[in-house]
Design a protein around this motif. Structure first.
Motif, mmCIF file in Angstrom:
data_model
loop_
_atom_site.group_PDB
_atom_site.id
_atom_site.type_symbol
_atom_site.label_atom_id
_atom_site.label_comp_id
_atom_site.label_asym_id
_atom_site.label_seq_id
_atom_site.Cartn_x
_atom_site.Cartn_y
_atom_site.Cartn_z
ATOM 1 N N LEU A 1 5.101 0.848 -3.386
ATOM 2 C CA LEU A 1 4.475 -0.220 -2.622
ATOM 3 C C LEU A 1 5.307 -0.471 -1.370
ATOM 4 O O LEU A 1 6.463 -0.030 -1.281
ATOM 5 N N ASP A 2 4.760 -1.157 -0.388
ATOM 6 C CA ASP A 2 5.498 -1.548 0.814
ATOM 7 C C ASP A 2 5.683 -3.053 0.869
ATOM 8 O O ASP A 2 4.932 -3.810 0.232
ATOM 9 N N ALA A 3 6.644 -3.473 1.657
ATOM 10 C CA ALA A 3 7.007 -4.890 1.713
ATOM 11 C C ALA A 3 5.901 -5.765 2.288
ATOM 12 O O ALA A 3 5.872 -6.980 2.040
ATOM 13 N N ASP A 4 4.984 -5.178 3.048
ATOM 14 C CA ASP A 4 3.929 -5.968 3.695
ATOM 15 C C ASP A 4 2.561 -5.692 3.081
ATOM 16 O O ASP A 4 1.530 -5.895 3.724
ATOM 17 N N THR A 5 2.536 -5.222 1.832
ATOM 18 C CA THR A 5 1.275 -4.819 1.205
ATOM 19 C C THR A 5 0.989 -5.665 -0.027
ATOM 20 O O THR A 5 1.787 -5.693 -0.962
ATOM 21 N N TRP A 6 -0.155 -6.345 -0.021
ATOM 22 C CA TRP A 6 -0.545 -7.190 -1.152
ATOM 23 C C TRP A 6 -1.354 -6.366 -2.145
ATOM 24 O O TRP A 6 -1.870 -5.302 -1.817
ATOM 25 N N VAL A 7 -1.459 -6.905 -3.365
ATOM 26 C CA VAL A 7 -2.157 -6.171 -4.417
ATOM 27 C C VAL A 7 -3.175 -7.061 -5.115
ATOM 28 O O VAL A 7 -3.080 -8.285 -5.088
ATOM 29 N N THR B 1 -7.098 -2.177 -5.784
ATOM 30 C CA THR B 1 -6.931 -1.958 -4.344
ATOM 31 C C THR B 1 -5.637 -2.600 -3.864
ATOM 32 O O THR B 1 -5.249 -3.663 -4.345
ATOM 33 N N VAL B 2 -4.985 -1.941 -2.900
ATOM 34 C CA VAL B 2 -3.851 -2.563 -2.214
ATOM 35 C C VAL B 2 -4.271 -2.884 -0.793
ATOM 36 O O VAL B 2 -5.164 -2.243 -0.235
ATOM 37 N N TYR B 3 -3.588 -3.877 -0.201
ATOM 38 C CA TYR B 3 -3.993 -4.398 1.112
ATOM 39 C C TYR B 3 -2.809 -4.380 2.082
ATOM 40 O O TYR B 3 -2.077 -5.359 2.211
ATOM 41 N N PRO B 4 -2.609 -3.249 2.772
ATOM 42 C CA PRO B 4 -1.509 -3.179 3.741
ATOM 43 C C PRO B 4 -1.741 -4.096 4.931
ATOM 44 O O PRO B 4 -2.880 -4.435 5.277
#
Length: 421
Positions: free
Chosen positions: A144-150, A260-263
């Motif tokens: 995951l990335d630091a700016d990506t919500w799940v 889904t992830v939300y960058p």
């Protein structure tokens, strides 16, 4: 993987890759989420989204690795130190969570290798080691990335999929958060994601079996396959693409659509390429975003549709096949010494099925990218992303009039670009 083979694979890997730290996770951990962060306050919103996740499919540990290289300015180093302290306080207090959180500091990493690839690798290695030590070689490592919500079902959906399917890894559905930006930046973000979906869709249309999204914030891998494929690399950008190509080539890769992830849709200059840099480029060009010409993918389709006939054939048959291909494909085949690759593939397979797999392992996603750059230097001009999408959809008998964002909304709900799972 039997016990003897597992010991060999894990033993060889950790004999060559020294652990940066040894994690201590709850005994029921079956999933580890890995998040690199560099002076990024967005991490707190990402942590919030993870804290809201359900947990029905086994224990979940989240490791946030706050990292920087020795070469970064002192101000960034100090900000990173403060961020690590705030994160430790944040993950141990406030919202109750069914997930276990750990904050790791990786400061003053060697300038030659420091970056998101190394940061991801340090934690993914540690997670794989923990799974091995606890006899859980099938444990799942999520990137995951630091700016990506799940989504709330993020960890459950991934764990369930790995339990029910013998995959080495998966790409996860994604949608950039367009609602956070407006004007030229929003249009640029819509065009960039539209390009990502166009590229995957056009590659799938061509018949290439490796047509998966390769995004660092949207994939998962089984621990035993992580080490078997050599682990994450230390590249400072594009680390996800290079690692995922190895997983995809196993033939046990899939696209996960049930979560889904939300960058983020923000500008960024932290990596040499990627979302942030592409947004800057599009805005600087007044909203124009030229991409690979649709005809280059149509040429690939004609080529790939017939590769089965190259199994165990004479050179004259290869030449006859090539005369039916576009000038760009013929020229690139010679440029890459395709006949040498073909001879090697044919020498190491005993069926058409084996041949096709080995052929596409040779003419893989790297090779496709090189082909596209080659033919756009010599045969095709790049075209605006909206025109490229229109041509692709027209090929499939569809039309989606309107802006780039309207086309994107359509493609987000159109299952088009992955091989059959």
């Amino acid at each position: 993987m039997n016990e003897k083979h597992k010991e060999k694979v894990f033993g060889r890997y950790f004999g060559r890759n020294e652990l940066y730290f040894r994690p201590v996770f709850p005994d029921d951990t079956e999933v580890v989420v890995v998040i690199p962060v560099l002076d990024d306050e967005d991490i707190f919103r990402t942590v919030d989204s993870l804290k809201s996740c359900t947990r029905e499919e086994g224990g979940v540990a989240v490791v946030v690795i706050v990292n920087h290289g020795e070469q970064v300015p002192d101000g960034v180093k100090e900000a990173n130190r403060r961020l690590a302290e705030k994160l430790r306080e944040y993950v141990t207090g406030g919202l109750r969570s069914a997930l276990f959180f750990q904050v790791v500091e990786a400061f003053d990493l060697p300038a030659r290798t420091a970056g998101v690839g190394l940061a991801r690798k340090l934690v993914m290695d540690a997670a794989a080691w923990w799974f091995y030590e606890h006899d859980k070689a099938d444990g799942v490592i999520l990137s995951l990335d630091a700016d990506t919500w799940v989504e709330m079902n993020y960890t459950d959906a991934v764990r369930r999929y790995f339990r029910e399917n013998p995959v080495a890894g998966v790409s996860i559905a994604y949608r950039h958060r367009l609602e956070e930006c407006e004007g030229a930046v929003r249009e640029a973000m819509a065009k960039y994601e539209l390009y990502l979906r166009y590229y995957q869709g056009a590659l799938a249309y061509s018949g290439h079996p490796h047509a998966y999204p390769c995004i660092g914030s949207a994939f998962a891998v089984r621990a035993r396959d992580y080490v078997a494929e050599g682990g994450m690399n230390k590249r400072q950008a594009g680390e996800d693409f290079y690692f995922l190509q190895k997983l995809i080539s196993t033939g046990r890769y899939a696209f996960l659509r049930t979560t889904t992830v939300y960058p983020s849709a923000r500008f960024s200059a932290r990596t040499p390429f990627g979302t942030g840099q592409s947004l800057r480029q599009i805005v600087a060009q007044g909203g124009s975003y030229p991409v690979y010409h649709w005809e280059a993918f149509r040429d690939l389709k004609c080529f790939f549709d017939g590769v089965g006939c190259l199994y165990k054939v004479e050179n004259s048959d290869v030449e006859s096949f090539l005369t039916k291909q576009s000038p760009g494909v013929r020229d690139y085949w010679q440029h890459m010494d395709g006949c040498a690759m073909l001879a090697e593939v044919n020498a190491n397979c005993a069926s058409v099925g084996q041949f096709r797999k080995r052929f596409f392992d040779g003419f893989n996603a790297f090779r496709v990218l090189k082909y596209l750059n080659y033919v756009h230097d010599l045969f095709y001009p790049k075209i605006e992303i909206t025109e490229a999408v229109d041509r692709w959809l027209a090929e499939m008998g569809m039309a989606v009039p309107g802006s780039a964002e309207e086309k994107l909304v359509f493609l987000r709900n159109f299952q088009y670009f992955c091989p059959e799972e």
